[in-house]
Design a protein around this motif. Structure first.
Motif, short mmCIF file in Angstrom:
data_model
loop_
_atom_site.label_atom_id
_atom_site.label_comp_id
_atom_site.label_asym_id
_atom_site.label_seq_id
_atom_site.Cartn_x
_atom_site.Cartn_y
_atom_site.Cartn_z
N VAL A 40 0.82 -1.21 0.00
CA VAL A 40 0.00 0.00 0.00
C VAL A 40 0.86 1.26 0.00
CG1 VAL A 40 -1.97 -1.14 1.08
CG2 VAL A 40 -0.23 -0.09 2.53
N TRP A 41 2.03 1.21 0.65
CA TRP A 41 2.90 2.38 0.64
C TRP A 41 3.45 2.65 -0.75
CZ3 TRP A 41 3.71 6.38 3.66
CH2 TRP A 41 4.82 7.19 3.43
N ASP A 42 3.85 1.59 -1.44
CA ASP A 42 4.34 1.75 -2.82
C ASP A 42 3.23 2.30 -3.72
OD1 ASP A 42 6.83 0.89 -2.12
OD2 ASP A 42 6.59 -1.15 -2.89
N SER A 43 2.00 1.82 -3.53
CA SER A 43 0.89 2.29 -4.35
C SER A 43 0.63 3.77 -4.11
CB SER A 43 -0.38 1.49 -4.04
OG SER A 43 -0.19 0.12 -4.36
N ARG A 44 0.68 4.19 -2.84
CA ARG A 44 0.45 5.61 -2.56
C ARG A 44 1.58 6.47 -3.11
NH1 ARG A 44 1.97 9.81 -0.11
NH2 ARG A 44 0.51 11.33 0.80
N SER A 45 2.82 6.02 -2.97
CA SER A 45 3.95 6.77 -3.50
C SER A 45 3.87 6.90 -5.01
CB SER A 45 5.26 6.09 -3.09
OG SER A 45 5.41 6.06 -1.69
N PHE A 101 -3.31 -0.93 15.12
CA PHE A 101 -2.72 0.28 14.55
C PHE A 101 -2.18 0.02 13.14
CE2 PHE A 101 1.22 2.64 13.74
CZ PHE A 101 0.73 3.93 13.71
N VAL A 102 -1.44 -1.07 12.98
CA VAL A 102 -0.85 -1.36 11.67
C VAL A 102 -1.93 -1.66 10.64
CG1 VAL A 102 0.69 -2.90 10.40
CG2 VAL A 102 1.28 -2.19 12.71
N VAL A 103 -2.96 -2.41 11.02
CA VAL A 103 -4.05 -2.71 10.09
C VAL A 103 -4.79 -1.44 9.69
CG1 VAL A 103 -6.24 -3.92 9.82
CG2 VAL A 103 -4.31 -5.09 10.88
N LEU A 104 -5.04 -0.55 10.64
CA LEU A 104 -5.69 0.73 10.32
C LEU A 104 -4.80 1.59 9.42
CD1 LEU A 104 -7.36 1.68 13.72
CD2 LEU A 104 -8.50 0.94 11.63
N LEU A 105 -3.48 1.56 9.67
CA LEU A 105 -2.57 2.29 8.80
C LEU A 105 -2.61 1.75 7.38
CD1 LEU A 105 -0.26 4.37 8.51
CD2 LEU A 105 1.33 2.57 9.19
N ILE A 106 -2.64 0.43 7.25
CA ILE A 106 -2.75 -0.17 5.93
C ILE A 106 -4.07 0.22 5.26
CG2 ILE A 106 -2.98 -2.39 4.72
CD1 ILE A 106 -1.04 -3.55 6.81
N TYR A 107 -5.14 0.26 6.04
CA TYR A 107 -6.45 0.64 5.49
C TYR A 107 -6.43 2.09 4.98
CZ TYR A 107 -11.38 1.89 5.37
OH TYR A 107 -12.61 2.38 4.98
N GLN A 108 -5.79 2.99 5.72
CA GLN A 108 -5.71 4.38 5.29
C GLN A 108 -4.86 4.54 4.03
OE1 GLN A 108 -7.30 7.03 6.40
NE2 GLN A 108 -8.33 6.00 8.10
N LEU A 109 -3.76 3.81 3.96
CA LEU A 109 -2.88 3.91 2.79
C LEU A 109 -3.43 3.17 1.58
CD1 LEU A 109 0.58 3.37 4.53
CD2 LEU A 109 -0.30 5.51 3.60
N ASN A 110 -4.41 2.30 1.79
CA ASN A 110 -4.94 1.49 0.69
C ASN A 110 -5.71 2.33 -0.32
OD1 ASN A 110 -5.42 -1.11 -0.55
ND2 ASN A 110 -7.54 -0.92 0.14
N THR A 111 -6.20 3.50 0.08
CA THR A 111 -6.93 4.40 -0.82
C THR A 111 -6.10 5.67 -0.96
OG1 THR A 111 -8.20 5.17 1.11
CG2 THR A 111 -9.21 3.48 -0.28
N PRO A 112 -5.31 5.78 -2.03
CA PRO A 112 -4.34 6.89 -2.13
C PRO A 112 -4.97 8.28 -2.14
CG PRO A 112 -3.86 5.16 -3.74
CD PRO A 112 -5.19 4.85 -3.16
N PHE A 113 -6.21 8.39 -2.60
CA PHE A 113 -6.81 9.71 -2.77
C PHE A 113 -7.87 10.04 -1.73
CE2 PHE A 113 -5.30 8.30 -6.95
CZ PHE A 113 -4.42 9.33 -7.24
#
Length: 249
Positions: free
Chosen positions: A61-66, A219-231
């Motif tokens: 998800v971080w790579d997708s957002r970047s 926390f990590v799962v919620l962070l992944i959820y937030q990063l999963n939608t880049p916009f």
């Protein structure tokens, strides 16, 4: 997804059946002391495997957002370059080109961005406006050598803009695989459950460890959820690159 779940469930059933058969035909001796080494080993392996799943999901998800942020910056920069290159074209063509770029940017910021935050497709209007910009940037028949070079450079920047737009459009529709989401939730549940089943004996220490581990996983799962939608979400990629170059938009 269904096939993956079926395979996972089948493996779990086979493993459980093997344990039942083992205890049915070779029951443990009541005089033997209970051993915790197998339980500790399984608990450790579940934790390690779940850490790998968490790491894979977070990196994805971080790579997708970047990548989405890079597409937006590249698209805005290319649009700005086309607007600047219009200065080297004949006056009427320059006016058409700048008007087309302004209209395209306004559509991206005012129409497409709200749709992107909701995860909706962008539609065809943006591509139609981009085609109009491309038509306005064509080399005029009576162009001098300098104007021909400028028009060719504008066309190259429009190709870059086209590629960036395609990447931005793909980023809206991309997301974490359902298989990874399944692994995140099931793995987290098993990891916390094993802490209850095979935890340390002191109650206070046990409670603190379970609470800390549960909070960290959440926390990590919620962070992944937030990063999963880049916009959308807390770490959303906004339209600042466009509004920085085109302040009136």
């Amino acid at each position: 997804m269904v096939e993956t779940l079926a395979v996972v469930f089948g493996v779990a059933v086979l493993a459980g059946g093997a344990v039942v058969i083992k205890y049915w035909y070779w029951p443990p001796d009541p005089d033997d002391e209970p051993r915790e080494d197998v339980a500790e080993y399984i608990s450790m392996m579940v934790g390690v495997l779940y850490a790998l799943v968490l790491g894979l999901a977070l990196v994805t998800v971080w790579d997708s957002r970047s990548a989405a942020e890079g597409y937006v910056q590249s698209e805005a920069g290319a649009a700005h370059q086309v607007w600047l290159l219009a200065e080297g074209l004949p006056p009427q063509q320059a006016e058409r080109l700048r008007t087309g770029v302004d209209t395209y940017v306004h559509h991206v910021v005012a129409t497409e961005w709200p749709a992107m935050t909701r995860g909706n497709p962008l539609g065809k209007r943006g591509w139609e406006l981009l085609n109009q910009v491309r038509a306005a940037a064509e080399v005029p028949a009576d162009a001098n050598p300098a104007q021909q070079v400028t028009a060719l450079e504008a066309t190259a920047q429009l190709s870059k803009l086209d590629d960036a737009r395609r990447g931005r459009e793909a980023a809206v529709e991309s997301g974490l695989s359902p298989v990874l989401w399944f692994g995140l939730f099931v793995g987290g549940t098993l990891t916390v459950a094993f802490m209850f089943l095979f935890g340390v004996q002191r109650s206070l220490t046990h409670v603190v460890m379970v609470m800390g581990l549960s909070a960290l996983i959440a926390f990590v799962v919620l962070l992944i959820y937030q990063l999963n939608t880049p916009f959308s979400g807390l770490f959303a990629v906004d339209a600042t690159p466009f509004t920085r170059y085109f302040t009136s938009r």
